[in-house]
Design an enzyme around this catalytic site. Structure first.
Site, PDB file in Angstrom:
ATOM      1  N   CYS A 160       3.135   1.048   1.442  1.00  0.00           N
ATOM      2  CA  CYS A 160       2.835   2.470   1.646  1.00  0.00           C
ATOM      3  C   CYS A 160       4.075   3.355   1.611  1.00  0.00           C
ATOM      4  CB  CYS A 160       2.083   2.636   2.954  1.00  0.00           C
ATOM      5  SG  CYS A 160       0.707   1.480   3.051  1.00  0.00           S
ATOM      6  N   HIS A 293       3.491  10.088   8.882  1.00  0.00           N
ATOM      7  CA  HIS A 293       2.802   9.038   8.130  1.00  0.00           C
ATOM      8  C   HIS A 293       1.345   9.051   8.611  1.00  0.00           C
ATOM      9  CE1 HIS A 293       2.171   5.642   5.631  1.00  0.00           C
ATOM     10  NE2 HIS A 293       1.920   4.825   6.618  1.00  0.00           N
ATOM     11  N   HIS A 328      -5.487   7.794   3.016  1.00  0.00           N
ATOM     12  CA  HIS A 328      -4.216   7.111   2.806  1.00  0.00           C
ATOM     13  C   HIS A 328      -4.162   6.653   1.348  1.00  0.00           C
ATOM     14  CE1 HIS A 328      -0.664   4.950   3.148  1.00  0.00           C
ATOM     15  NE2 HIS A 328      -0.917   4.143   4.154  1.00  0.00           N
TER      16      HIS A 328
END
Lengths: 401, 354
Positions: A160, A293, A328
């Protein structure tokens, strides 16, 4: 101080819109893109919401001017990279040393998993064309070739944090004279592989995700691509319109705690954020906004929040997770969120952390819950943390700050 | 500008017995199939029994190769870890994909998914070493390892305080990748002898795999093998003139010309169509150099160039050029080595010096 690297172009596609203006509009209207899955063929379509780019591959292929058989990862990449390329107003830009530093996590998995349905039963079956672009580098190569970029073309795959690391790599290549400018960011398409993977880890929320909320249950996956064009001072000097934002600091650290979980105290997160501040020559108090995040998993938000508290103390900047809009997007999130960070600086806005209701017990702060406008946003910290302990933070600053 | 990096430790696990740094290709393994797979060291020296059972092959040989290099370098504290992998963790990806199909997206174990992530090897190395510093994984076909090397080079240029960088790569042949690439006619069809493969002209390559890591330091140590100077990636060179120009420019950047190069480690893979440009260079450009091959020892894979770095480092330290790798001998002693690799149309140059 090392020479600065400037943002001179942008391109993005996500569930919020097909380009920068579409994304901007959804953000300003607090319109999330997370819904029931309609495009991807998965048994979880009604059970697990996700932020799909609302177009078929046929439609994306037409937008990208690529064959319809191209992997969705490459199609999304092409659309965003082309917008970034076209928005970069340098005459004869391909006469300079240009790079394309992209990122993705599962390459052409969207096609490979279709192939696997037949191949799993009989290894002589399955259309080979569906796997020729399986590797991560394939999407990058296809796009670089179409854009005509050759000097440095590569792909980063650090889960990620991939796109954020791609931007760091591009910035360092520019600073050290290997490149004059580069398109950097990431792309990922929704796939059954990732949905089933994250679901097997029990970190997907079956409702809309609630990052930094005490009742959060997990993340929603998304897809998209986001790229910035980074350029040296020398290139910027030749531009008619001067850039307003620069990449002023960055750091790549590792949590070294667990393959998929963050350390409770967020030590890698802390190292990444403090390293980026040091690189930029800034103090925590200089940061006006943190694009978190903020995935919505119990573990990430707790570790990230605790690390932020440790670094920033009680004097916190505005904070929000724009994953409340986009889901995400994995390897793309660093690129998409970099662009949202530049919008925050340019327009003096803070995008809200949607759906927030309950402050987390372990934290003494809340994210920003409504749209703020007319603010002076000089420095934005953007976090991207991932599997493998990968933790990366970037700082975007208003030029002349 | 002293920005060169010293190669202070090496570790390679490959289809040859390269895991023991005290020997140098004294025994060369021959294969009669179109697939070469890693010769395993005793993994119990690196991992506990439970871990060995849980880990895929690429994790075992990737991490162990890194550990051999770190041990060899005297266990310095690392300031960055950079890994390249063309295909990532194929075996775990395949298992997870098959499970999704078999269970029709029902309950599946997360373990292969967790281990399938491309940065698993690099992340696991950081975890084992408790190394919280910069950690990167590059996955870009024939430039995966080269990009990682360039990452270390940028570290050397960027940070005066940083001292030691671990750089390497890992790629594995999986059951599915071998079956699929066989269907794509990428491998040799007829039975072949790997040791004779580079000399014979044919169609197809021998599938290979492996991991090789180096510890690069800003200072030399008692164990230094040589220096890593720089790396250059050349995307799809369109003709002979383009590649020649790139070679001369790369050497000139480091104030060298061809006559300064003693050994060329050539990435010939034994497939006629793939080897055209490399053969041209070996015949028309590298006319005075000793030409060495390596893919007959490790096979062809996206990150085979890390095996070439291992080979080059060994030659620099031992000052020996093993008979088993020589394709053309001009009796040059190994002082300056140019690795010229190609994976399909991706060419790369890596410069090593004594």
């Amino acid at each position: 101080m090392p020479s600065a690297v400037y943002i001179v172009g942008r391109g993005v596609i996500s569930a919020l819109g097909d380009d920068l203006s579409g994304n901007r509009q959804s953000l300003l209207q607090s319109q999330a893109g997370i819904k029931a899955i309609t495009r991807l063929n998965t048994r979880y379509s009604e059970m697990l919401p996700a932020a799909e780019v609302p177009h078929t591959n046929e439609a994306l292929a037409a937008m990208a001017d690529m064959p319809v058989t191209t992997t969705r990862t490459a199609l999304l990449s092409m659309i965003a990279a082309k917008e970034a390329f076209d928005s970069f107003q340098l005459p004869d830009k391909l006469n300079y040393r240009a790079g394309f530093i992209s990122a993705n996590t599962v390459g052409g998995m969207d096609k490979t998993e279709d192939f696997m349905k037949e191949f799993a039963v009989d290894t002589t079956k399955g259309k080979l064309h569906d796997v020729i672009h399986h590797d991560c580098g394939a999407a990058t190569e296809l796009v670089a070739e179409k854009l005509g970029i050759t000097e440095v073309v590569t792909t980063i795959s650090t889960a990620c944090s991939s796109a954020a690391n791609a931007m760091i790599y591009a910035a360092r290549l520019i600073r050290n004279g290997y490149l004059d400018w580069a398109i950097a960011g990431g792309t990922d398409a929704l796939s059954r592989f990732t949905i089933n993977g994250f679901n097997s880890l029990m970190i997907l929320d079956n409702e809309l995700c609630r990052p930094f909320d005490d009742t959060r249950k997990g993340l929603n996956l998304g897809e998209g691509a986001g790229y910035v064009v980074l350029a040296s001072e020398k290139i910027v000097a030749q531009l008619a319109q001067q850039p307003t934002v620069k990449l002023s600091g960055f750091a790549n650290a590792n949590d070294a705690f667990h393959q998929t979980a963050s350390s409770p105290e967020g030590r890698g997160n802390f190292d990444a954020m403090s390293g980026a501040l040091a690189e930029a020559g800034l103090q925590p108090a200089d940061i006006d906004y943190i694009n978190l995040h903020g995935t919505g998993t119990a573990n990430n938000d707790s570790s990230e929040g605790i690390a932020i508290s440790r670094l920033f103390g009680k004097d916190l900047p505005y904070l929000s997770s724009t994953k409340t809009y986009t889901g995400h997007t994995l390897a793309a999130c660093g690129g998409i969120e970099a662009i949202y960070s530049t919008l925050a600086i340019e327009e003096g806005v803070v995008f809200p952390n949607l759906r927030f209701q309950h402050q987390m017990k372990e934290l003494e702060f809340e994210p920003q819950i409504c749209l703020l406008e007319g603010k002076e946003i000089r420095h934005v910290l953007s976090n991207s943390f991932g599997f493998g302990g990968n933790c990366t933070s970037l700082i975007f600053s208003k030029v002349n700050e | 500008m002293n920005k060169e990096l010293y190669i202070n430790g090496i570790g390679a696990i490959s289809p040859q017995k390269t895991f023991d740094n005290s020997v140098f290709l004294e025994e060369v393994l021959s294969y009669s199939t179109n697939k070469m797979m890693c010769v395993d060291p005793d993994y119990s020296l690196f991992f506990d029994g439970r871990a060995i059972r849980r880990m895929s092959r690429i994790l075992k040989f990737g991490i162990a190769a890194a550990m051999i290099a770190i041990e060899d370098a005297g266990k310095p504290e690392l300031d960055a870890i950079s890994t390249g992998t063309g295909f990532g963790c194929l075996e775990d990806s395949e298992i997870f994909l098959r499970n999704i199909v078999a269970e029709n997206e029902g309950v599946v174990s997360p373990t292969p998914f967790i281990q399938s992530t491309h940065n698993t090897v690099s992340g696991q190395i950081a975890l084992l070493l408790k190394c919280q510093k910069s950690n990167n994984t590059f996955s870009h076909k024939g430039f995966s390892f080269e990009s990682a090397l360039l990452d270390a080079r940028l570290n050397a240029l960027d940070y005066n305080v940083q001292q030691n960088f671990l750089v390497g790569s890992s790629d594995e042949v999986s059951t599915a990748s071998y079956a699929i690439m066989s269907r794509m006619n990428i491998f040799r069809k007829e039975p072949c002898d790997n040791l004779a493969q580079l000399a014979s002209s044919g169609k197809g390559v021998i599938a290979g795999e492996g991991a090789a890591y180096v510890v690069l330091g800003k200072a030399a140590t008692e164990n230094t093998y040589g220096r890593f100077v720089d790396v250059k990636m050349i995307s799809n060179p369109k003709d002979e003139a383009t590649i020649e120009k790139a070679i001369h420019a790369f050497l000139a950047l480091h104030e060298l010309s061809l006559k300064d190069v003693d050994i060329v480690i050539s990435g010939l893979c034994g497939d006629e169509s793939r080897d055209t440009l490399l053969k041209h260079c070996n015949e028309k450009v590298y006319t005075e150099q000793t030409i060495v091959g390596f893919k007959h020892l490790c096979g062809e894979y996206m990150t085979a160039s890390s095996f070439a770095v291992w080979l080059g480092a060994k030659m620099l330290k031992t000052q020996q050029v093993p008979e088993s790798v020589v394709l053309r001998n001009t009796a040059r002693t190994p002082k300056t080595i140019l690795i010229h690799n190609a994976y399909k149309t991706s060419h790369s140059l890596i410069l090593l010096k004594q």
